[in-house]
Scaffold this motif. Structure first.
Motif, PDB file in Angstrom:
ATOM      1  N   ALA A 183     -25.609 -15.372  26.339  1.00 39.04           N
ATOM      2  CA  ALA A 183     -26.694 -14.653  27.018  1.00 39.04           C
ATOM      3  C   ALA A 183     -27.846 -15.509  26.531  1.00 39.04           C
ATOM      4  O   ALA A 183     -28.316 -16.028  25.354  1.00 39.04           O
ATOM      5  N   THR A 184     -29.258 -15.505  27.435  1.00 31.25           N
ATOM      6  CA  THR A 184     -30.427 -15.868  27.028  1.00 31.25           C
ATOM      7  C   THR A 184     -31.538 -14.728  26.637  1.00 31.25           C
ATOM      8  O   THR A 184     -31.746 -13.926  27.496  1.00 31.25           O
ATOM      9  N   LEU A 185     -31.851 -14.556  25.388  1.00 33.79           N
ATOM     10  CA  LEU A 185     -32.640 -13.582  24.861  1.00 33.79           C
ATOM     11  C   LEU A 185     -34.111 -14.053  25.182  1.00 33.79           C
ATOM     12  O   LEU A 185     -34.481 -15.061  24.743  1.00 33.79           O
ATOM     13  N   VAL A 186     -34.716 -12.914  25.314  1.00 34.92           N
ATOM     14  CA  VAL A 186     -36.148 -13.365  25.798  1.00 34.92           C
ATOM     15  C   VAL A 186     -37.215 -12.381  24.701  1.00 34.92           C
ATOM     16  O   VAL A 186     -37.073 -10.974  25.331  1.00 34.92           O
ATOM     17  N   ARG A 232     -37.839 -17.674  23.779  1.00 33.47           N
ATOM     18  CA  ARG A 232     -36.626 -17.556  24.512  1.00 33.47           C
ATOM     19  C   ARG A 232     -35.410 -18.224  23.912  1.00 33.47           C
ATOM     20  O   ARG A 232     -36.100 -19.594  23.686  1.00 33.47           O
ATOM     21  N   TYR A 233     -34.318 -18.077  23.726  1.00 35.91           N
ATOM     22  CA  TYR A 233     -33.301 -18.717  23.287  1.00 35.91           C
ATOM     23  C   TYR A 233     -32.167 -18.202  23.716  1.00 35.91           C
ATOM     24  O   TYR A 233     -31.706 -17.075  24.013  1.00 35.91           O
ATOM     25  N   THR A 234     -30.846 -19.209  23.691  1.00 37.34           N
ATOM     26  CA  THR A 234     -29.586 -18.730  23.976  1.00 37.34           C
ATOM     27  C   THR A 234     -28.968 -18.524  22.849  1.00 37.34           C
ATOM     28  O   THR A 234     -28.858 -19.224  21.933  1.00 37.34           O
ATOM     29  N   ARG A 236     -30.099 -10.976  16.159  1.00 32.83           N
ATOM     30  CA  ARG A 236     -31.501 -10.732  16.792  1.00 32.83           C
ATOM     31  C   ARG A 236     -31.324  -9.729  18.131  1.00 32.83           C
ATOM     32  O   ARG A 236     -30.341  -9.858  18.987  1.00 32.83           O
ATOM     33  N   GLU A 237     -32.431  -9.151  18.428  1.00 32.12           N
ATOM     34  CA  GLU A 237     -32.720  -8.388  19.787  1.00 32.12           C
ATOM     35  C   GLU A 237     -33.677  -8.775  20.360  1.00 32.12           C
ATOM     36  O   GLU A 237     -34.847  -9.149  19.857  1.00 32.12           O
ATOM     37  N   ALA A 238     -33.528  -8.617  21.825  1.00 35.51           N
ATOM     38  CA  ALA A 238     -34.786  -9.020  22.524  1.00 35.51           C
ATOM     39  C   ALA A 238     -34.309  -8.487  24.060  1.00 35.51           C
ATOM     40  O   ALA A 238     -33.413  -8.747  24.706  1.00 35.51           O
ATOM     41  N   GLY A 239     -35.428  -7.890  24.391  1.00 35.81           N
ATOM     42  CA  GLY A 239     -35.255  -6.904  25.684  1.00 35.81           C
ATOM     43  C   GLY A 239     -34.057  -6.315  25.881  1.00 35.81           C
ATOM     44  O   GLY A 239     -33.549  -5.421  25.175  1.00 35.81           O
ATOM     45  N   GLU A 240     -33.200  -6.448  27.009  1.00 35.98           N
ATOM     46  CA  GLU A 240     -31.881  -5.644  27.251  1.00 35.98           C
ATOM     47  C   GLU A 240     -30.947  -6.312  26.349  1.00 35.98           C
ATOM     48  O   GLU A 240     -29.783  -5.610  26.306  1.00 35.98           O
ATOM     49  N   TRP A 241     -30.797  -7.244  25.695  1.00 43.40           N
ATOM     50  CA  TRP A 241     -29.722  -7.865  24.859  1.00 43.40           C
ATOM     51  C   TRP A 241     -29.954  -7.914  23.424  1.00 43.40           C
ATOM     52  O   TRP A 241     -30.989  -7.792  22.614  1.00 43.40           O
ATOM     53  N   THR A 299     -40.682 -10.444  24.016  1.00 43.01           N
ATOM     54  CA  THR A 299     -41.876 -10.118  24.777  1.00 43.01           C
ATOM     55  C   THR A 299     -42.888  -9.526  23.698  1.00 43.01           C
ATOM     56  O   THR A 299     -42.270  -8.792  22.844  1.00 43.01           O
ATOM     57  N   ILE A 300     -44.024  -9.548  24.011  1.00 44.48           N
ATOM     58  CA  ILE A 300     -45.086  -8.513  23.536  1.00 44.48           C
ATOM     59  C   ILE A 300     -45.486  -7.799  24.660  1.00 44.48           C
ATOM     60  O   ILE A 300     -45.698  -8.171  26.014  1.00 44.48           O
TER      61      ILE A 300
END
Length: 416
Positions: free
Chosen positions: A170-173, A339-341, A377-382, A175-176
């Motif tokens: 998954a690609t984690l994005v 942004r990282y996979t 790591r966590e980001a957005g929905e992932w 954001t602020i």
């Protein structure tokens, strides 16, 4: 860790689903009763707190030991009430997990017990088969040691809107979040006056009217030539001010202002702690108060001068082709800053708490079982998964709380 990940993901729709689920739990309990008894008698324990398995006078105590070491099987053996030397017994334990995953454990003597040669990884949920050979006589036992597992019929799962996905890359994005409002673009306004002084005879537009380039705006009679001439709109836009009425002299003033609203600028306030992470070109998702559609754009300017509240203004251009948006509307923006996979991730909405773990529920056929996760790591929905789940596993995303509730209701225990 669990509290930070299990943020409120239960909107009104999920609450309604929960109410529907209560109506089905009676049915689920019936199907569970076919598989296992909810109130299973506690197995007989030995002096090492392990399960006692008996075959006449031959008694084997099987325990999961995890004090100072990863969980492992240890076995003590008695014959007619007397300890048996561990080196005199040949022993193999087979664990059959959900999905017919088989772990075979061999044993070696250590002190007064036999020690298994592999770690017993979570969940401790399996069919246990024990084969022992002592003095030429074979002994065998088998029992179910299930935890965090339940069975739900497909029709019931569908009615409860239980949804699954396949765990994988998954690609984690990251954001602020920033807040601001919509404004016209800097070069979007035209202030229109008469080239030649004269009397206004006709005003062809009204305040707030949308116009196109070339549309008539005002007709005047020239004071010098006494001829009539018309001022046309130089751009597509909306009339935002009108200071012209029939019978008045043009007087060298601005008669009409037109603003091109086909594009607007989102001005977002970003504070110093986040400012260095924002870059020109960063993708931005915008939510406008009172407007359902989600907008996207890219950062095209960042002010170098701070505002009175020490925030920097970040500008994002957005399209507004049907004039559905208006300057002055308040907005919220999520600006991409990283942004990282990752090779393996799960959706945050599927996470639940189980004992001291954060888990998802794996689905195999019509059975569901916990998978204890090591999270990254966590980001957005992932959320990235570092351990505890195999790529390609089907796991519950939507309405995982229904699985949790049914497992808790079934009372499956953690047997050491």
């Amino acid at each position: 860790m669990i509290n930070s990940l299990l943020r409120p993901f239960i909107p009104l729709r999920s609450f309604i689903i929960a109410l529907i689920a209560l109506a089905f739990f009676g049915y689920i309990s019936f199907s569970l009763a076919v598989e296992t008894e909810v109130n299973v008698a506690e197995p007989e324990k030995g002096e090492h707190r392990g399960r006692l398995l008996k075959d006449g006078g031959f008694v084997l105590e099987l325990a999961i030991f995890e004090t100072g070491v990863p969980p492992e099987f240890r076995v003590w053996i008695m014959k007619d009430g007397q300890p048996v030397k561990p080196e005199d017994v040949s022993l193999v334990v087979t664990l059959t997990r959900l999905g017919n995953v088989v772990d075979t454990i061999n044993f070696k003597p250590q002190a007064d017990f036999l020690r298994g040669d592999m770690d017993i990884y979570e969940p401790h949920s399996f069919v246990v088969t024990i084969k022992a050979d002592y003095q030429g006589k074979k002994h065998q036992w088998q029992y179910d040691n299930f935890e965090g597992r339940t069975r739900i019929e497909p029709a019931v799962a569908e009615a409860m809107k239980i949804q699954t996905e396949i765990a994988g890359e998954a690609t984690l994005v990251e954001t602020i979040e920033a807040f601001g409002k919509l404004v016209p673009q800097a070069d979007a306004e035209r202030n229109i006056s008469a080239r030649f002084e004269g009397e206004i005879t006709t005003v062809h537009v009204r305040l707030g009217q949308a116009v196109k380039a070339g549309d008539k705006l005002i007709t005047l009679n020239s004071n010098e030539s006494l001829k009539s001439f018309t001022i046309n709109s130089p751009i597509n836009g909306v009339v935002t001010s009108k200071a012209a009425n029939p019978g008045e002299q043009s007087g060298g003033r601005t008669l009409i202002s037109i603003v091109d609203t086909s594009k607007l600028t989102a001005e977002l306030s970003v504070f110093p702690a986040d400012r260095q992470r924002v870059a020109i070109g960063a993708e931005t998702t915008l939510h406008v108060n009172g407007y359902e559609a989600v907008l996207t754009g890219r950062v095209n300017a960042i002010d170098t001068q701070l505002k009175a509240n020490q925030a920097s203004t970040v500008r994002v251009e957005i399209d507004n082709p049907v004039n559905a948006l208006s300057a002055g509307q308040f907005i919220t923006g999520d600006i991409d800053v990283a942004r990282y996979t990752v090779p393996l991730a799960v959706k945050r909405i599927g996470l639940q708490a189980f004992r001291d773990f954060t888990v998802v529920y794996a689905k195999v056929g019509d059975e569901y079982e916990v998978r204890m996760l090591e999270l990254g790591r966590e980001a957005g929905e992932w959320v990235a998964v570092l351990g505890g789940l195999n790529p390609g596993t089907e796991y519950v995303t939507e309405n995982s709380f229904i699985i949790k509730a049914d497992i808790e209701k079934s009372g499956a225990s953690h047997d050491h």
